[in-house]
Design an enzyme around this catalytic site. Structure first.
Site, short mmCIF file in Angstrom:
data_model
loop_
_atom_site.label_atom_id
_atom_site.label_comp_id
_atom_site.label_asym_id
_atom_site.label_seq_id
_atom_site.Cartn_x
_atom_site.Cartn_y
_atom_site.Cartn_z
N THR A 180 0.83 -1.27 -0.13
CA THR A 180 -0.09 -0.02 -0.16
C THR A 180 0.85 1.26 0.11
OG1 THR A 180 -1.64 -1.17 1.12
CG2 THR A 180 -1.94 1.22 1.31
N ASP A 237 -5.24 -1.60 -5.30
CA ASP A 237 -4.72 -2.23 -4.09
C ASP A 237 -5.60 -3.57 -3.72
OD1 ASP A 237 -3.14 -2.75 -2.01
OD2 ASP A 237 -3.77 -0.95 -0.81
N GLN A 246 -4.16 -13.34 1.05
CA GLN A 246 -5.07 -12.72 1.85
C GLN A 246 -6.34 -12.42 1.13
OE1 GLN A 246 -3.43 -9.06 3.99
NE2 GLN A 246 -1.51 -9.61 2.90
N ARG A 283 -1.84 -8.37 11.17
CA ARG A 283 -2.30 -7.07 11.68
C ARG A 283 -1.37 -6.82 12.78
NH1 ARG A 283 -3.10 -5.91 7.24
NH2 ARG A 283 -2.68 -8.17 6.55
P1 ATP Z 1 -1.04 -5.67 3.85
O1 ATP Z 1 -0.72 -6.95 2.92
O2 ATP Z 1 -1.32 -6.04 5.21
O3 ATP Z 1 -2.12 -4.66 3.26
P2 ATP Z 1 1.08 -4.13 3.02
O4 ATP Z 1 2.01 -4.81 2.03
O5 ATP Z 1 0.22 -2.97 2.28
O6 ATP Z 1 0.43 -4.82 3.97
P3 ATP Z 1 1.84 -1.58 4.14
O7 ATP Z 1 0.50 -1.48 4.93
O8 ATP Z 1 2.13 -0.81 3.03
O9 ATP Z 1 1.97 -2.99 3.64
O10 ATP Z 1 3.24 -1.39 5.04
C1 ATP Z 1 3.10 -1.77 6.46
C2 ATP Z 1 3.94 -1.19 7.23
O11 ATP Z 1 5.26 -1.15 7.04
C3 ATP Z 1 3.54 0.18 7.56
O12 ATP Z 1 3.35 0.78 8.80
C4 ATP Z 1 4.59 0.87 6.33
O13 ATP Z 1 4.57 2.30 7.07
C5 ATP Z 1 5.97 0.22 6.89
N1 ATP Z 1 6.81 0.28 5.85
C6 ATP Z 1 6.64 -0.21 4.72
N2 ATP Z 1 7.67 -0.02 3.95
C7 ATP Z 1 8.77 0.44 4.67
C8 ATP Z 1 10.23 0.82 4.54
N3 ATP Z 1 10.86 0.60 3.37
N4 ATP Z 1 10.61 1.25 5.78
C9 ATP Z 1 9.96 1.44 6.79
N5 ATP Z 1 8.66 1.12 6.99
C10 ATP Z 1 8.13 0.51 5.96
MG MG Z 2 -1.87 -2.97 2.27
#
Ligand code: ATP
Ligand code: MG
Length: 851
Positions: free
Chosen positions: A39, A231, A297, A697
């Site tokens: 995301t 997304d 998921q 989560r």
């Molecule tokens: P989900 O599959 O659960 O939707 P996601 O892949 O969309 O997860 P995000 O929600 O985008 O993951 O990111 C998860 C967490 O990790 C968030 O708090 C985000 O800010 C943090 N994050 C992502 N990339 C980085 C990075 N390169 N450095 C530090 N924190 C990060």
């Molecule tokens: Mg996400």
């Protein structure tokens, strides 16, 4: 590494994430596990595109909830701090996008066979659909006993998700049952069109139809959005899949060709935006679609989502670039290992390794409880202990005490929340239940919305019938049925028939007069449909406020309240809340981002009504507001700033994260659910994915509970622990059986009210091999839950805040104290806030003032 790596929007990203953000041309698939920044990549990529000079209106990002769309917009604005706000950027859910496409382009479909949807249509929710279906069933001479409206609607919904309209469904119906459903579907579709209404599934199906059948619509849409991002792509259904391919363009050549021909009519270019389209559009002709998702998921199969959409992306878009993100930034290593150990039990999947960047931490705890009351007490104690000892740590991994908002409690279905909620209330722990739809489902709110819908779309018969005699206007059911029959006979709408009710033969003069007066009332607000004239309100909140008072709704509830009915006082407050919500909506409304309203002048003239007038601004705003109200979802109510523990279903938790998560009710029949086991007795893989979503989560702390006994519809039943508990890797979780240590407390706590105590129930014992393995895992009992001692729960008189007094809370505003209970640091007050609803707050922290 090259120059682009210096770009500020690429800072703080991993190499893979940077690649994903900076790959802006051509199809791109990001396939990665939870918490890997998918995301985040979409948000960054949107901001990055803007800094490359891509005009905002060329970018479309689709999220799964309105809430997620709002957050993404905020983040993009923050990332772009220096620049002008990205006006015209579309970040939306599929349904909201389609609602707008339909509003805007429906007029261009006029005359198409079996179309009949105008731009001023109403969206019917489940209740409205059911009302209509009941009438359809009766009209066909069938009974709801044999044809359950819910089941029939479910089958129609499934057909619509497959893009089968009533005619297509009828063509494929071979057996008696399907043929009957086809007849019901046909009559239901006609009923919707007669009321100028659509249901949720229609939004998608009809949008696809417009794009498929009308080249002008297709060209205009494809010329507008050059960059599409989606997304949670693993949860798209067939209709959403087809829609996304239509938005992108069938083939590169075609998309390129449409550039030149229709970009001229590019709508909605505001003054502060460049007047001419980018002379050499970036990647023109290439299909710039970027989807992100995680097949592990996928949790909406039951609603038609098709995992194949993400798995076949590369076939759909040959030459697509695929990027995997291998690091998890959310959860500690033990939580990730538990999640990984669980999901490996799904056979139909491809494994993706995930590295925990957060390092080691506390192992997830699994506690077997006696019953749901014990379970609730365990959760309360767990939260209390983490807060007192600061063991969850702050989001930055520090050891500072977690705030209330750092906690979330998940469950498989809403019915499980009540007991936990009671326990939290008694413990004085501030909490909010995420049910975004709850407010709009209240009777008085539905009434007010029904009035507004009739204002926006006088053909909406379900809404009209709801309020035509509310408050009572001497227009009883008999009169309405006579009017409806006359309407059906003449093919006119009910509202039009009411307009000259005097001509409806067998209607009493009194009823005819009442019908006419009702029409006059609505005419006052709408200026007879023109939305012009002195009697027409000048703003949305003004309209809403006048509708509520002049319709008599407010007076109706005020009279009831004055008779001393507490509940009606709340209803009045809710009516006021609708006015506030309309005000907020008007303030936040960004017409430039609304594809329905950003008509260029030439287009607006072409699409205007027969009298040549464009949509009056108030009506446009009202439609957009009603659309928002119709499309609100439970997950939209998540408020990370609320300062409270969040309670929600596992489905609503998708995409979110919390420092500390408790998952309750891990029992066979709940998670995995009974229905899933019936449908797929071999392997409830989707339920396992749901459990996986819940676990992933959690950032630092995870508690999983299972109750040995649970009352279902008043009957206390022996349960079997969920197979998913046994599937967690033993070395990565701490399992304890506290079910025996609770009993004594249980009796003290509840008084010996339950004369069929748990110990007197026959113990059928575990049946499944998984459950037997689980009980082996549990082994002996561990020390009982620390805080399960008896607690004071009776209301007390508080000299400072006696029941009935008015108070002000810094965040929730003014409210009335209902009850105060608990002692010392546990003293809490239940307060009915005018705006924020009823909340229970700890007095010590609540910063209340008497007013
Ligand atoms: P989900 O599959 O659960 O939707 P996601 O892949 O969309 O997860 P995000 O929600 O985008 O993951 O990111 C998860 C967490 O990790 C968030 O708090 C985000 O800010 C943090 N994050 C992502 N990339 C980085 C990075 N390169 N450095 C530090 N924190 C990060
Ligand atoms: Mg996400």
């Amino acid at each position: 590494m090259n120059d682009r790596d210096d770009h500020p929007l690429l800072a703080g990203l991993t190499a893979a994430q940077r690649d994903a953000v900076a790959t802006v041309d051509g199809p791109l698939l990001i396939l990665a596990g939870p918490g890997s920044g998918k995301t985040r990549v979409i948000t960054r990529r949107t901001a990055y595109l803007l800094t490359l000079g891509v005009p905002p209106w060329q970018i479309l990002a689709l999220t799964f909830t309105n809430k997620a769309a709002g957050e993404m917009r905020e983040r993009v604005d923050r990332l772009l701090e220096q620049g002008p706000p990205a006006r015209g950027l579309t970040i939306s859910t599929f349904h909201a996008l389609c609602a707008r496409l339909l509003r805007r382009y429906a007029p261009m479909m006029e005359g198409a066979p079996r179309w009949g949807v105008r731009g001023d249509y109403t969206i019917y929710d489940t209740d409205d659909q059911t009302s209509l279906m009941k009438r359809v069933i009766a009209d066909l001479g069938l009974t709801t006993g044999n044809w359950s409206p819910r089941t029939v609607l479910g089958q129609i919904s499934a057909a619509k998700n497959q893009l089968q309209d009533a005619a297509a469904f009828a063509a494929g119906a071979a057996d008696f049952h399907s043929k009957m459903i086809a007849r019901l579907y046909d009559a239901y579709e006609r009923g919707l069109r007669h009321a100028n209404a659509v249901d949720f599934d229609d939004l998608l199906m009809l949008s696809v139809r417009m794009l498929r059948e009308n080249a002008d619509v297709r060209n205009e849409v494809q010329a507008r959005w050059k960059y599409l991002m989606i997304d949670e792509y693993q949860d798209t259904n067939h209709a959403q899949f087809v829609l996304s391919t239509m938005l992108v363009g069938e083939s590169a050549g075609e998309a390129g060709a449409s550039d030149a021909s229709s970009v001229e009519g590019l709508p909605g270019i505001e003054d502060d935006e460049p007047a001419a389209p980018d002379p050499a559009p970036r990647g023109g002709g290439r299909r710039n679609v970027c989807v992100v998702g995680d097949p592990d998921q996928s949790i909406y199969g039951w609603r038609g989502a098709d995992i194949a959409n993400i798995l076949s992306f590369e076939e759909q878009y040959p030459g697509a670039k695929v990027i995997a993100l291998g690091e998890n930034f959310r959860s500690t290593a033990p939580i990730l290992r538990a999640a990984d150990g669980l999901i490996r039990h799904n056979k139909r999947r491809k494994h993706k390794p995930l590295i925990a960047t957060r390092g080691d931490g506390h192992r997830p705890e699994v506690i077997l409880c006696r019953d749901e009351h014990h379970e609730a007490a365990v959760v309360v104690d767990w939260i209390r202990a983490l807060r007192e000892f600061g063991a969850a740590g702050g989001a930055d991994g520090s050891r500072s005490a977690p705030a209330w908002k750092d906690f979330a409690i998940f469950y498989r279905n809403n019915a499980l929340s009540r007991v936990v909620e009671d326990a939290l209330r008694q413990a004085g722990m501030p909490h909010v239940i995420v049910r975004g739809t709850a407010f709009y489902q209240r009777e008085e709110v539905k009434d007010a919305v029904a009035y507004l819908r009739v204002v926006a779309n006088p053909a909406d018969e379900v809404s009209l019938r709801r309020i035509v005699n509310k408050p009572a206007r001497k227009l009883g059911t008999t009169s309405i049925e006579k009017l409806a029959e006359a309407a059906a006979a003449s093919g006119r709408t009910l509202m039009d028939t009411m307009r000259d009710a005097a001509r409806v033969g067998d209607l009493t003069p009194a009823a005819a007069g009442a019908a006419r007066r009702f029409v006059e009332l609505v005419d006052q607000w709408t200026g007879g449909g023109s939305f012009m004239g002195a009697s027409v309100p000048d703003s949305l909140p003004d309209l809403v406020s006048r509708v509520i008072s002049e319709s008599g709704l407010e007076g109706h509830y005020r009279a009831l309240r004055d008779k001393g009915n507490e509940e009606d006082a709340e209803r009045l407050a809710n009516l006021e809340e609708i006015v506030s919500s309309a005000r907020d909506f008007q303030e936040q409304y960004d017409a430039a981002s609304d594809p329905a309203s950003d008509l260029g002048e030439a287009r607006a003239a072409a699409l205007a009504g027969p009298d040549g007038a464009a949509t009056p601004p108030l009506l446009a705003l009202l439609r957009a507001y009603l659309e928002r109200v119709s499309l609100v979802a439970d997950a939209d109510a998540v408020d990370p700033a609320s300062g409270a523990i969040t309670l929600m279903t596992l489905h609503a938790a998708k995409g979110l994260e919390f420092p500390a998560v408790a998952m309750i009710g891990l029992e066979e029949g709940l998670l995995p659910s009974m229905r899933a086991m019936e449908n797929d007795p071999g392997e409830p893989e989707e339920e396992r994915r749901l459990c996986f979503v819940g676990i992933t989560r959690a950032m630092q702390r995870l508690l999983i509970t299972s109750a040995k006994y649970r009352s279902v519809r008043g009957l206390r039943e022996r349960t079997i622990p969920s197979r998913f508990i046994a599937e967690l890797p033993a070395q990565d979780v701490i399992v304890s059986d506290q079910s025996e240590s609770w009993e004594e407390d249980d009796f003290i706590r509840r008084g010996i009210e339950d004369d069929q105590g748990p110990s007197r129930r026959p113990d059928s014992g575990p049946r499944s091999p998984a459950a037997r393995k689980l009980l082996d895992t549990f082994g002996g009992s561990s020390p009982r839950s620390p805080g399960s001692a008896p607690r004071t729960r009776a209301p007390v008189d508080d000299p400072q805040f006696p029941a009935g007094c008015k108070v002000r809370h810094p965040q929730f505003g003014v409210g009335t104290v209902r009850e105060v209970s608990g002692l010392g640091v546990n003293r809490r007050a239940t307060i009915a806030f005018l705006q924020a609803g009823t909340k229970t707050l700890i007095l010590q922290y609540a910063k209340l003032e008497r007013v």
